[in-house]
Design an enzyme around this catalytic site. Structure first.
Site, PDB file in Angstrom:
ATOM      1  N   THR A 121       0.698  -1.241  -0.045  1.00 10.89           N
ATOM      2  CA  THR A 121      -0.124  -0.007  -0.054  1.00 10.89           C
ATOM      3  C   THR A 121       0.856   1.299   0.024  1.00 10.89           C
ATOM      4  O   THR A 121       1.894   1.163   0.365  1.00 10.89           O
ATOM      5  CB  THR A 121      -0.702  -0.178   1.285  1.00 10.89           C
ATOM      6  OG1 THR A 121      -1.436   1.176   1.519  1.00 10.89           O
ATOM      7  CG2 THR A 121      -0.295  -0.418   2.530  1.00 10.89           C
ATOM      8  N   ASP A 122      -0.001   2.405  -0.539  1.00 14.45           N
ATOM      9  CA  ASP A 122       0.702   3.682  -0.367  1.00 14.45           C
ATOM     10  C   ASP A 122       1.132   4.270   1.059  1.00 14.45           C
ATOM     11  O   ASP A 122       1.788   5.046   1.208  1.00 14.45           O
ATOM     12  CB  ASP A 122       0.219   4.725  -1.325  1.00 14.45           C
ATOM     13  CG  ASP A 122      -0.976   4.989  -0.889  1.00 14.45           C
ATOM     14  OD1 ASP A 122      -1.705   4.386  -0.226  1.00 14.45           O
ATOM     15  OD2 ASP A 122      -1.765   5.832  -1.726  1.00 14.45           O
ATOM     16  N   GLU A 123       0.258   3.576   1.884  1.00 10.62           N
ATOM     17  CA  GLU A 123       0.224   3.923   3.219  1.00 10.62           C
ATOM     18  C   GLU A 123       1.568   4.008   4.005  1.00 10.62           C
ATOM     19  O   GLU A 123       1.857   4.491   5.271  1.00 10.62           O
ATOM     20  CB  GLU A 123      -0.722   3.374   4.117  1.00 10.62           C
ATOM     21  CG  GLU A 123      -2.339   3.823   3.601  1.00 10.62           C
ATOM     22  CD  GLU A 123      -2.998   3.354   4.452  1.00 10.62           C
ATOM     23  OE1 GLU A 123      -2.949   3.141   5.887  1.00 10.62           O
ATOM     24  OE2 GLU A 123      -4.245   3.279   4.180  1.00 10.62           O
ATOM     25  N   TYR A 148      -2.136  -0.706  11.142  1.00 12.94           N
ATOM     26  CA  TYR A 148      -2.252  -1.370   9.738  1.00 12.94           C
ATOM     27  C   TYR A 148      -1.131  -0.932   8.831  1.00 12.94           C
ATOM     28  O   TYR A 148      -0.204  -1.828   8.536  1.00 12.94           O
ATOM     29  CB  TYR A 148      -3.563  -0.946   9.064  1.00 12.94           C
ATOM     30  CG  TYR A 148      -3.370  -1.299   7.623  1.00 12.94           C
ATOM     31  CD1 TYR A 148      -3.418  -2.396   7.194  1.00 12.94           C
ATOM     32  CD2 TYR A 148      -3.520  -0.259   6.589  1.00 12.94           C
ATOM     33  CE1 TYR A 148      -3.668  -2.858   5.770  1.00 12.94           C
ATOM     34  CE2 TYR A 148      -3.441  -0.329   5.244  1.00 12.94           C
ATOM     35  CZ  TYR A 148      -3.343  -1.591   4.782  1.00 12.94           C
ATOM     36  OH  TYR A 148      -3.252  -1.916   3.458  1.00 12.94           O
ATOM     37  N   LYS A 152       2.225  -3.411   7.455  1.00 12.57           N
ATOM     38  CA  LYS A 152       2.261  -3.646   5.900  1.00 12.57           C
ATOM     39  C   LYS A 152       3.773  -3.080   5.604  1.00 12.57           C
ATOM     40  O   LYS A 152       4.626  -3.854   4.827  1.00 12.57           O
ATOM     41  CB  LYS A 152       1.365  -2.610   4.996  1.00 12.57           C
ATOM     42  CG  LYS A 152       0.170  -3.165   5.013  1.00 12.57           C
ATOM     43  CD  LYS A 152      -0.327  -4.620   4.464  1.00 12.57           C
ATOM     44  CE  LYS A 152       0.125  -4.515   2.933  1.00 12.57           C
ATOM     45  NZ  LYS A 152      -0.207  -6.073   2.443  1.00 12.57           N
TER      46      LYS A 152
HETATM   47  P1  NAD Z   1      -9.798  -7.320   2.194  1.00 12.52           P
HETATM   48  O1  NAD Z   1      -9.625  -7.006   3.796  1.00 12.52           O
HETATM   49  O2  NAD Z   1     -10.939  -7.092   1.298  1.00 12.52           O
HETATM   50  O3  NAD Z   1      -9.434  -8.881   1.882  1.00 12.52           O
HETATM   51  C1  NAD Z   1      -8.369  -9.709   2.560  1.00 12.52           C
HETATM   52  C2  NAD Z   1      -8.490 -11.185   2.437  1.00 12.52           C
HETATM   53  O4  NAD Z   1      -7.508 -11.808   2.915  1.00 12.52           O
HETATM   54  C3  NAD Z   1      -9.916 -11.824   2.891  1.00 12.52           C
HETATM   55  O5  NAD Z   1     -10.497 -12.485   1.988  1.00 12.52           O
HETATM   56  C4  NAD Z   1      -9.401 -12.543   4.047  1.00 12.52           C
HETATM   57  O6  NAD Z   1     -10.323 -13.560   4.464  1.00 12.52           O
HETATM   58  C5  NAD Z   1      -7.981 -12.786   3.671  1.00 12.52           C
HETATM   59  N1  NAD Z   1      -7.150 -13.066   4.791  1.00 12.52           N
HETATM   60  C6  NAD Z   1      -7.058 -12.282   5.930  1.00 12.52           C
HETATM   61  N2  NAD Z   1      -6.333 -12.958   6.777  1.00 12.52           N
HETATM   62  C7  NAD Z   1      -5.610 -14.163   6.097  1.00 12.52           C
HETATM   63  C8  NAD Z   1      -4.996 -15.195   6.767  1.00 12.52           C
HETATM   64  N3  NAD Z   1      -4.019 -15.041   7.642  1.00 12.52           N
HETATM   65  N4  NAD Z   1      -4.815 -16.058   6.006  1.00 12.52           N
HETATM   66  C9  NAD Z   1      -5.367 -16.186   4.638  1.00 12.52           C
HETATM   67  N5  NAD Z   1      -6.310 -15.259   4.312  1.00 12.52           N
HETATM   68  C10 NAD Z   1      -6.515 -14.314   5.111  1.00 12.52           C
HETATM   69  O7  NAD Z   1      -8.332  -6.531   1.663  1.00 12.52           O
HETATM   70  P2  NAD Z   1      -8.184  -5.775   0.257  1.00 12.52           P
HETATM   71  O8  NAD Z   1      -8.729  -4.448   0.585  1.00 12.52           O
HETATM   72  O9  NAD Z   1      -8.808  -6.851  -0.900  1.00 12.52           O
HETATM   73  O10 NAD Z   1      -6.689  -5.881   0.401  1.00 12.52           O
HETATM   74  C11 NAD Z   1      -5.856  -6.908  -0.202  1.00 12.52           C
HETATM   75  C12 NAD Z   1      -4.506  -6.389  -0.190  1.00 12.52           C
HETATM   76  O11 NAD Z   1      -4.041  -5.048  -0.940  1.00 12.52           O
HETATM   77  C13 NAD Z   1      -3.847  -6.086   1.157  1.00 12.52           C
HETATM   78  O12 NAD Z   1      -2.596  -6.621   1.133  1.00 12.52           O
HETATM   79  C14 NAD Z   1      -3.763  -4.554   1.345  1.00 12.52           C
HETATM   80  O13 NAD Z   1      -2.874  -4.234   1.840  1.00 12.52           O
HETATM   81  C15 NAD Z   1      -3.629  -4.128   0.016  1.00 12.52           C
HETATM   82  N6  NAD Z   1      -3.861  -2.990  -0.607  1.00 12.52           N
HETATM   83  C16 NAD Z   1      -5.316  -2.444  -0.466  1.00 12.52           C
HETATM   84  C17 NAD Z   1      -5.811  -1.286  -0.901  1.00 12.52           C
HETATM   85  C18 NAD Z   1      -7.228  -0.950  -0.880  1.00 12.52           C
HETATM   86  O14 NAD Z   1      -7.550   0.193  -1.238  1.00 12.52           O
HETATM   87  N7  NAD Z   1      -8.072  -1.669  -0.471  1.00 12.52           N
HETATM   88  C19 NAD Z   1      -4.957  -0.416  -1.648  1.00 12.52           C
HETATM   89  C20 NAD Z   1      -3.516  -0.948  -1.768  1.00 12.52           C
HETATM   90  C21 NAD Z   1      -3.230  -2.224  -0.927  1.00 12.52           C
HETATM   91  O1  DAU Z   2      -4.213   3.813   0.495  1.00  7.93           O
HETATM   92  C1  DAU Z   2      -4.421   2.375   0.437  1.00  7.93           C
HETATM   93  C2  DAU Z   2      -5.050   2.188   1.259  1.00  7.93           C
HETATM   94  O2  DAU Z   2      -6.464   2.292   1.069  1.00  7.93           O
HETATM   95  C3  DAU Z   2      -5.100   0.474   1.768  1.00  7.93           C
HETATM   96  O3  DAU Z   2      -3.616   0.324   2.168  1.00  7.93           O
HETATM   97  C4  DAU Z   2      -6.088  -0.150   2.651  1.00  7.93           C
HETATM   98  O4  DAU Z   2      -6.142  -1.397   3.063  1.00  7.93           O
HETATM   99  C5  DAU Z   2      -7.408   0.737   2.465  1.00  7.93           C
HETATM  100  O5  DAU Z   2      -8.558   0.292   3.359  1.00  7.93           O
HETATM  101  C6  DAU Z   2      -7.525   2.266   2.162  1.00  7.93           C
HETATM  102  O6  DAU Z   2      -7.068   2.768   3.531  1.00  7.93           O
HETATM  103  P1  DAU Z   2      -7.943   3.931   3.884  1.00  7.93           P
HETATM  104  O7  DAU Z   2      -7.759   4.194   5.490  1.00  7.93           O
HETATM  105  O8  DAU Z   2      -7.520   5.204   3.056  1.00  7.93           O
HETATM  106  O9  DAU Z   2      -9.416   3.631   3.601  1.00  7.93           O
HETATM  107  P2  DAU Z   2     -10.978   3.807   4.012  1.00  7.93           P
HETATM  108  O10 DAU Z   2     -11.965   3.380   3.093  1.00  7.93           O
HETATM  109  O11 DAU Z   2     -10.837   3.168   5.304  1.00  7.93           O
HETATM  110  O12 DAU Z   2     -10.936   5.297   4.246  1.00  7.93           O
HETATM  111  C7  DAU Z   2     -10.922   6.370   2.872  1.00  7.93           C
HETATM  112  C8  DAU Z   2     -11.073   7.750   3.626  1.00  7.93           C
HETATM  113  O13 DAU Z   2     -12.583   7.914   4.014  1.00  7.93           O
HETATM  114  C9  DAU Z   2     -10.203   8.095   4.867  1.00  7.93           C
HETATM  115  O14 DAU Z   2      -9.742   9.281   4.970  1.00  7.93           O
HETATM  116  C10 DAU Z   2     -11.087   7.976   5.828  1.00  7.93           C
HETATM  117  C11 DAU Z   2     -12.558   8.234   5.253  1.00  7.93           C
HETATM  118  N1  DAU Z   2     -13.722   7.743   5.933  1.00  7.93           N
HETATM  119  C12 DAU Z   2     -13.765   6.217   6.066  1.00  7.93           C
HETATM  120  C13 DAU Z   2     -14.975   5.825   6.569  1.00  7.93           C
HETATM  121  C14 DAU Z   2     -15.117   4.223   6.598  1.00  7.93           C
HETATM  122  C15 DAU Z   2     -14.781   8.494   6.255  1.00  7.93           C
HETATM  123  O15 DAU Z   2     -14.674   9.785   6.041  1.00  7.93           O
HETATM  124  N2  DAU Z   2     -15.958   8.130   6.737  1.00  7.93           N
HETATM  125  C16 DAU Z   2     -16.013   6.613   6.781  1.00  7.93           C
HETATM  126  O16 DAU Z   2     -17.118   6.033   7.080  1.00  7.93           O
END
Ligand code: NAD
Ligand code: DAU
Length: 332
Positions: A121-123, A148, A152
């Protein structure tokens, strides 16, 4: 034809990737997923059984990981605890899955000499000021803010160490915020869409000025496939689609697209340590591998996503009650 092992393939981005691989390659996919609260087998419905196999298991379980690495040519590691708000409530599962789980996979990659791609992630880079002209690049120092993002960041550093110390054939990608189908209703965009569907007002943390750099999950998938096929071993690639928007503007757009006044939302308690802004410079990926995003129009992608949640209420209905109860207990 290759045999891919995809961890976390029943989650949001992992399942989008499996759909993308089936539609765009002739690879065979094995999904390893623990099916935590965030995993949903329904996200893999409709995929051909002769191309996609599902195994329920934990990436921390070295025996199952070893067995599946033995049957794979390449591994793409998505499995993680992924939600910042949960990590503020209970960090422990983040350490187990994101750190120990990655360690178990790296040891298997080392033993089996398997090509390994690590999803991050960019975080890990922390946050930017709203007016900072710089964006994150592969050279930006790590500076994670939350439990989190620190786990990562730790997992990324493990990958780098296993490449250098043991010659593991790995690449890393760090992507910005994804949106699209199959995203859990705890996350910002699906939470607000499903709130509106249920007649609940959208909830904006703090003043809503925080900026996220949105990319469609389909564009993330095409970038990962490009890195898996052409990325240089040991390298990191940032993935982003120039999609910076502040949260208030995103909520206003959702409300407008769903036929409500743009101010029909509530301000709620801010997230502790809330990162202000993320922004990705993805020049390296574009110049080296010729990758380009295809979902450039955020409003059109958001309208599609809204349609998907309207059409798939049975996919998200079970999770909605518990998610909103959790947020209500935090004043969010
Ligand atoms: P998500 O929470 O939707 O899915 C995570 C999946 O991993 C689920 O299906 C869960 O059951 C599985 N899981 C969790 N723990 C596990 C374990 N111990 N063993 C096997 N499976 C397990 O997450 P996502 O949003 O799809 O993110 C996927 C990946 O992408 C993560 O590594 C996250 O850091 C990265 N990422 C997410 C975002 C975003 O915007 N959501 C952006 C950049 C990177
Ligand atoms: O940048 C990549 C990341 O993006 C991933 O690594 C994470 O897995 C993914 O969850 C996401 O993280 P954020 O914390 O940015 O996403 P989230 O959807 O939780 O929140 C997006 C923005 O919206 C953040 O500034 C918090 C805000 N927010 C979130 C929720 C759930 C609100 O204002 N209201 C809400 O109800």
């Amino acid at each position: 034809m290759a045999r891919l092992l995809v961890t976390g393939g029943a989650g949001f981005i992992g399942s989008n990737f499996v759909h993308h691989v089936v539609a765009n390659t002739d690879h065979h996919v094995t999904v390893l997923d623990k099916l935590t609260y965030a995993g949903n087998l329904a996200s893999l419905e409709g995929l051909p059984e002769d191309r996609v196999r599902f195994v329920q298991g934990d990436i921390c379980d070295a025996a199952i990981v070893d067995e599946l690495f033995d049957q794979a040519d390449s591994v793409v590691h998505y499995a993680a605890e992924s939600h910042n708000d949960n990590s503020l409530n209970d960090p422990r599962p983040f350490l187990d899955t994101n750190i120990i789980g990655t360690y178990v996979l790296l040891e298997a990659a080392r033993r089996h000499e398997t090509r390994y791609h690590h999803i991050s992630t960019d975080e890990v880079y922390g946050d930017l000021e709203l007016d900072d002209p710089e964006r994150f690049t592969e050279q930006t120092p790590y500076n994670p803010s939350s439990p989190y993002s620190s786990t990562k960041a730790g997992s990324d550093l493990l990958v780098r160490a296993w490449v250098r110390s043991f010659g593991v054939q790995a690449t890393i990608s760090n992507c910005s915020n994804n949106y699209g189908p199959y995203q859990h209703v705890e996350k910002f965009i699906p939470r607000q869409i499903t709130n509106v569907i249920r007649g609940i007002r959208p909830k904006l943390y703090g003043r809503g000025e925080n900026v996220r750099d949105w990319i469609h999950a389909e564009d993330h998938s095409s970038a990962v496939l490009a890195i898996l096929e052409g990325g240089r071993i040991g390298e990191t690639y940032l993935i982003g689609a120039d999609g910076e928007k502040n949260n208030k503007d995103v909520v206003a757009m959702i409300l407008r697209l769903m036929g409500l006044p743009e101010d029909a939302f509530d301000h709620v308690t801010d997230r502790a340590g809330h990162d202000l802004r993320y922004a990705i410079d993805s020049s390296k990926l574009r110049e080296e591998l010729g990758w380009e995003p295809r979902f450039g129009d955020f409003e059109a992608g958001l309208a599609d996503t809204i349609r998907w949640y309207r059409d798939h209420e049975s996919w998200w209905a079970d999770a909605k009650g518990a998610t909103e109860a959790f947020y209500a207990s935090k004043g969010q």
